[in-house]
Design an enzyme around this catalytic site. Structure first.
Site, PDB file in Angstrom:
ATOM      1  N   ARG A  30       0.845  -1.200   0.000  1.00 47.64           N
ATOM      2  CA  ARG A  30       0.000   0.000   0.000  1.00 47.64           C
ATOM      3  C   ARG A  30       0.881   1.251   0.000  1.00 47.64           C
ATOM      4  O   ARG A  30       0.524   2.280   0.560  1.00 47.64           O
ATOM      5  CB  ARG A  30      -0.909   0.026   1.235  1.00 47.64           C
ATOM      6  CG  ARG A  30      -1.716  -1.229   1.474  1.00 47.64           C
ATOM      7  CD  ARG A  30      -2.719  -1.548   0.372  1.00 47.64           C
ATOM      8  NE  ARG A  30      -3.436  -2.775   0.650  1.00 47.64           N
ATOM      9  CZ  ARG A  30      -3.032  -3.978   0.294  1.00 47.64           C
ATOM     10  NH1 ARG A  30      -1.884  -4.129  -0.367  1.00 47.64           N
ATOM     11  NH2 ARG A  30      -3.751  -5.044   0.576  1.00 47.64           N
TER      12      ARG A  30
ATOM     13  N   ARG B  52       3.253   4.043   5.509  1.00 48.80           N
ATOM     14  CA  ARG B  52       2.861   2.765   4.904  1.00 48.80           C
ATOM     15  C   ARG B  52       3.911   2.409   3.860  1.00 48.80           C
ATOM     16  O   ARG B  52       3.609   2.128   2.716  1.00 48.80           O
ATOM     17  CB  ARG B  52       1.473   2.854   4.268  1.00 48.80           C
ATOM     18  CG  ARG B  52       0.400   3.331   5.214  1.00 48.80           C
ATOM     19  CD  ARG B  52      -0.980   3.188   4.624  1.00 48.80           C
ATOM     20  NE  ARG B  52      -1.476   1.824   4.704  1.00 48.80           N
ATOM     21  CZ  ARG B  52      -2.742   1.471   4.456  1.00 48.80           C
ATOM     22  NH1 ARG B  52      -3.618   2.381   4.103  1.00 48.80           N
ATOM     23  NH2 ARG B  52      -3.127   0.224   4.535  1.00 48.80           N
TER      24      ARG B  52
ATOM     25  N   ARG C  27      -0.913  -7.570   7.765  1.00 44.31           N
ATOM     26  CA  ARG C  27      -2.148  -8.258   7.380  1.00 44.31           C
ATOM     27  C   ARG C  27      -2.420  -8.136   5.885  1.00 44.31           C
ATOM     28  O   ARG C  27      -2.894  -9.084   5.250  1.00 44.31           O
ATOM     29  CB  ARG C  27      -3.332  -7.713   8.176  1.00 44.31           C
ATOM     30  CG  ARG C  27      -3.513  -6.208   8.058  1.00 44.31           C
ATOM     31  CD  ARG C  27      -4.965  -5.805   8.309  1.00 44.31           C
ATOM     32  NE  ARG C  27      -5.328  -5.910   9.703  1.00 44.31           N
ATOM     33  CZ  ARG C  27      -5.712  -4.870  10.448  1.00 44.31           C
ATOM     34  NH1 ARG C  27      -5.678  -3.647   9.940  1.00 44.31           N
ATOM     35  NH2 ARG C  27      -6.114  -5.027  11.681  1.00 44.31           N
TER      36      ARG C  27
ATOM     37  N   TRP D 135      -9.814  -6.801  11.651  1.00 45.81           N
ATOM     38  CA  TRP D 135      -9.597  -6.319  10.277  1.00 45.81           C
ATOM     39  C   TRP D 135     -10.138  -4.907  10.094  1.00 45.81           C
ATOM     40  O   TRP D 135      -9.556  -4.092   9.378  1.00 45.81           O
ATOM     41  CB  TRP D 135     -10.273  -7.287   9.303  1.00 45.81           C
ATOM     42  CG  TRP D 135     -10.238  -6.841   7.880  1.00 45.81           C
ATOM     43  CD1 TRP D 135      -9.264  -7.081   6.959  1.00 45.81           C
ATOM     44  CD2 TRP D 135     -11.223  -6.029   7.218  1.00 45.81           C
ATOM     45  NE1 TRP D 135      -9.582  -6.480   5.762  1.00 45.81           N
ATOM     46  CE2 TRP D 135     -10.772  -5.840   5.901  1.00 45.81           C
ATOM     47  CE3 TRP D 135     -12.431  -5.469   7.618  1.00 45.81           C
ATOM     48  CZ2 TRP D 135     -11.497  -5.103   4.968  1.00 45.81           C
ATOM     49  CZ3 TRP D 135     -13.149  -4.725   6.692  1.00 45.81           C
ATOM     50  CH2 TRP D 135     -12.686  -4.553   5.388  1.00 45.81           C
TER      51      TRP D 135
ATOM     52  N   ASP E 267     -10.316  -1.491  11.183  1.00 45.26           N
ATOM     53  CA  ASP E 267      -9.591  -0.589  12.076  1.00 45.26           C
ATOM     54  C   ASP E 267     -10.481   0.447  12.733  1.00 45.26           C
ATOM     55  O   ASP E 267     -10.060   1.131  13.664  1.00 45.26           O
ATOM     56  CB  ASP E 267      -8.472   0.119  11.302  1.00 45.26           C
ATOM     57  CG  ASP E 267      -7.351  -0.829  10.917  1.00 45.26           C
ATOM     58  OD1 ASP E 267      -7.132  -1.804  11.641  1.00 45.26           O
ATOM     59  OD2 ASP E 267      -6.707  -0.593   9.881  1.00 45.26           O
TER      60      ASP E 267
END
Length: 799
Positions: free
Chosen positions: A347, A358, A364, A487, A489
């Site tokens: 990402r 990022r 994940r 998953w 957030d």
């Protein structure tokens, strides 16, 4: 409304209108040296890290969105008219200027026609190189001789660190230099510091890059951005281009650039070719070597052919011919390419993602990103799996992000307890069995891999620690704690609040672990997993069914979310899907929950994450309330989750609804609705505005989404149903009743398998036997013993 078309034989998308609603983009190169290019030649370049290795500047969320980029300006030396080889940045009127962009895997070609001149610019990064090509071919299509000046332009960063370059101006405006010497623009940051090539993360070193031109004499240059543009001007009307001659400026502090001018003369029908090479290193060292080896038309053509051959070879891993051309576009080219791009870049870089915070591999995300590419890159997936396993702490939890250039397995600081997310390592139970099934590499489970902080274990041992991590952290109802986040957030349950989604993940993981242990004849391990599976099943059964669907979660204070009594967030997509994917839901629960999804969440553009959207729920519990209704996690169509809805319907046996859901978020199916979608019709996106939004159907954040991997995996292994197993290739399609069948070709275990599926009775599913090279095989598994270098299979769906 359409802005382009697919070209399947070429594996390209053709943008036929340059004035797309938003800038459309593509990817160049690799993490070694990579970049973004848009349909108007915008974008940027970097090495290793888009946040720490940025050498071409890009301003995010600016207007225009894609400039400055990689610009070729053309100027008529007789009448003074000038334009750009791509429509932007000059932006000539489209009634007189025609442009077409072809995006292919790893490249872009932009062709324009204006004032009797055709310009074709090609942008790509050669395989395994640390420089990029810009190739410009200029043709005189008129009846008189033309005298033209070509200006190749790039704006440089002053420091390779993205944030410093754009924001810390009191520092970065004093460290950049650029000058022209011996045919090269020689650019640097902090040039008086020593180089430290073995320590990329060290910012206190000099950085060097270069730019040169081949194929025509260099008649001028500029290295100072402001001298090139002029005061109060932009890239649409640079002062130097308007005047017709570079001023020979040197870049010293402030803002640097690279501009090379070449003056050419074209007889009617004549074509001239100019090459720009731009790369990292010193001009007298790496630049000179690259120019010597690659600075000619033949070398560029060979490199481009090699690049296309590499990408096309990957895409040829799986090809299908179905009744739906839009589906074929994604399966055969763009779905696979999306998955490969996301696997490479995680990402970290796009016109939206900056790389800041990022920059490496999000744990994940990266584990899931392997799911869609294991057939195309099995060896690389194995390496990436080992990397991610080595980012698992000895506790069983995970490091949130892995930066390969600074990752040191066995000696990383453990993740603070309050920073663990509950789902991270559970994604291994989707990806590792899929890799082993693809390759038959069962020995992988026995490979010893260090933990991030201390100790080591076999891969199977890592999987057990992943399960124990969640089993050791449960709430008052015996369900796994949500911790910092599951998953989603946006869900803030309190550290000991319970995630029903993660409960289903743990259930799937325990079932997978029991199966692996059983296959390895590890009876004690299998018994342990089966006993824990019974425990979690009892906890789920006691707590998680609301009567018509499964609840969302339970907060630390006991508040239950996702119930029929709730005024906001009454139903949550993920728990309905994963109740089925994990094998927990019985037939009655599956039917009821999927009916609720269809009624309350589904739309023509996809399935919303939840409904109704949040408006009054406290932000410290549900941060999705920050978003406008129908956006992202607040009742938006979150693309990542769409394949889970498709898979749930497939497991329930409804191929028609599954395919309708798949088409609803499939980019290519929206190629004629660009006025609504706005972004690329060949790229998956993060989210789409749902029926609860004022911009219903508009999509945002293209590329780099978990959608890509899951969507390609779902299309190839579950809709078309060519699913690898350790013992062979399962042929178990679940297709729309209206399809008379399809054909597919797949590489599997160094063999090529041609499959023809026939559906004479108009059913969704049900292959009872195969004809393998004319011989009948009962069931729908093509066994390894029947594989030949080329194997032909016929499968009939029948009652």
């Amino acid at each position: 409304m359409s802005y382009g078309r697919f070209d399947p034989p070429a594996h390209e998308y053709v943008v036929t209108r340059p004035d797309t609603p938003r800038a459309w983009s593509n990817y160049l190169g690799s993490r070694r040296y990579g970049g973004i290019v848009t349909n108007n030649a915008g974008g940027y370049s970097f090495t290793r890290s888009p946040a720490e290795g940025r050498l071409l500047r890009h301003r995010y969320n600016s207007v225009p969105a894609e400039q400055p980029g990689r610009v070729f300006y053309l100027r008529d030396r007789d009448d003074g008219d000038y334009w750009s080889a791509a429509w932007q940045p000059v932006g000539k009127p489209l009634d007189r200027y025609h442009a077409e962009t072809r995006f292919g895997p790893g490249y872009a070609t932009i062709t324009s026609d204006y004032a009797g001149i055709r310009a074709e610019s090609l942008y790509f990064i050669p395989l395994d190189q640390e420089f990029e090509y810009w190739r410009l071919r200029v043709t005189n299509t008129g009846g008189r001789t033309r005298r033209l000046s070509v200006f190749a332009c790039a704006e440089f960063t002053t420091e390779w660190n993205l944030v410093n370059d754009l924001l810390n101006l009191q520092y970065t405006q004093y460290i950049g230099e650029a000058s022209f010497r011996d045919g090269f623009i020689r650019a640097s940051s902090c040039s008086r510091l020593p180089e430290d090539p073995g320590n990329f993360a060290n910012r206190d070193q000099s950085r060097w890059w270069w730019m040169t031109l081949a194929g025509a004499p260099v008649s001028g240059h500029d290295c100072d951005r402001d001298a090139f543009l002029g005061a109060y001007r932009g890239y649409d009307r640079p002062l130097v281009v308007e005047r017709g001659a570079c001023g020979g400026s040197a870049g010293f502090s402030d803002n640097t650039c690279g501009v090379l001018q070449s003056d050419i003369e074209l007889a009617p029908g004549e074509t001239r070719e100019v090459l720009v090479l731009l790369g990292i290193g010193k001009s007298e060292r790496e630049g000179r070597a690259a120019l010597r080896r690659h600075g000619n038309a033949a070398a560029c053509e060979r490199a481009f052919a090699s690049l296309k051959a590499r990408w096309h070879g990957l895409l040829e891993t799986f090809q299908a011919e179905t009744p739906d051309d839009d589906f074929n576009h994604m399966v055969n080219t763009w779905g696979a390419y999306n998955a490969l791009v996301t696997f490479e870049w995680s990402r970290s870089c796009s016109l939206v993602y900056t790389g800041d915070q990022r920059d490496g591999f999000g744990f994940r995300d990266t584990v899931q990103d392997m799911l869609g590419v294991s057939s195309m890159l099995p060896e690389v997936v194995r390496e990436r799996l080992v990397l991610m396993l080595s980012a698992q702490d000895a506790t069983g939890g995970a490091q949130p992000e892995v930066r390969p250039w600074s990752h040191a397995p066995g000696s990383m600081k453990p993740t603070p307890a309050g920073h663990y997310r509950s789902d991270d390592c559970l994604w291994f139970f989707n990806t590792i069995p899929a890799y082993v099934a693809e390759t038959g590499d069962v020995a992988f489970y026995d490979e010893v891999v260090p933990f991030a902080d201390k100790g080591k274990a076999t891969v199977l041992g890592h999987l057990r620690r992943a399960l124990e991590f969640n089993l050791e952290r449960t709430g008052r109802n015996g369900l796994p704690c949500g911790l910092l986040a599951d998953w989603n957030d946006c869900l803030k349950l309190g550290y000991k609040g319970e995630s029903v989604f993660v409960a289903f993940q743990v259930r799937l993981g325990l079932a997978a672990y029991a199966e692996i242990a059983g296959a390895k004849k590890l009876s004690r391990e299998r018994a342990w997993a089966e006993e824990e599976l019974k425990k979690i099943d009892r906890a789920i059964a006691r707590t998680c069914w609301d009567g018509k669907w499964f609840i969302w979660a339970i907060a630390e204070d006991g508040t239950v979310y996702g119930t029929s009594k709730a005024s906001e967030g009454r139903i949550y997509l993920n728990t309905q899907c994963w109740a089925i994917l994990s094998g927990f839901a019985d037939a009655k629960q599956s039917k009821s929950s999927l009916a609720a999804v269809k009624k309350m969440l589904a739309s023509e553009y996809g399935v919303a994450m939840c409904a109704p959207p949040f408006a009054k729920t406290p932000v410290n519990v549900m941060r999705a309330v920050l978003f406008n209704p129908g956006n992202k996690e607040n009742g938006g169509i979150f693309s990542h989750t769409q394949s889970w809805a498709v898979l749930a319907e497939i497991m329930a046996g409804d191929g028609d609804r599954a395919y309708a859901y798949y088409r609803s978020f499939m980019p290519s199916a929206q190629n004629d609705r660009i006025e609504t979608r706005e972004i690329e019709p060949f790229a998956h996106c993060q989210s789409t505005h749902s029926q609860f939004s004022k911009k219903f159907g508009t999509s945002r954040v293209p590329w780099l989404s978990g959608t890509a991997s899951w969507a390609h995996y779902t299309a190839t292994q579950h809709i078309l149903g060519l699913r690898p197993e350790i013992g062979g290739l399962r042929i178990d399609p679940c297709i729309p009743r209206e399809w008379p069948g399809f054909k597919a070709r797949r590489r599997f275990r160094d063999c090529t398998v041609h499959v023809e599926v026939r559906n004479p009775s108009g059913l969704n599913r049900g292959v009872s036997h195969l004809l393998v090279d004319g011989l009948r095989v009962e069931g729908n598994l093509l066994p390894l013993a029947s594989l030949k270098p080329v194997t032909r299979v016929v499968a009939v769906i029948e009652a």
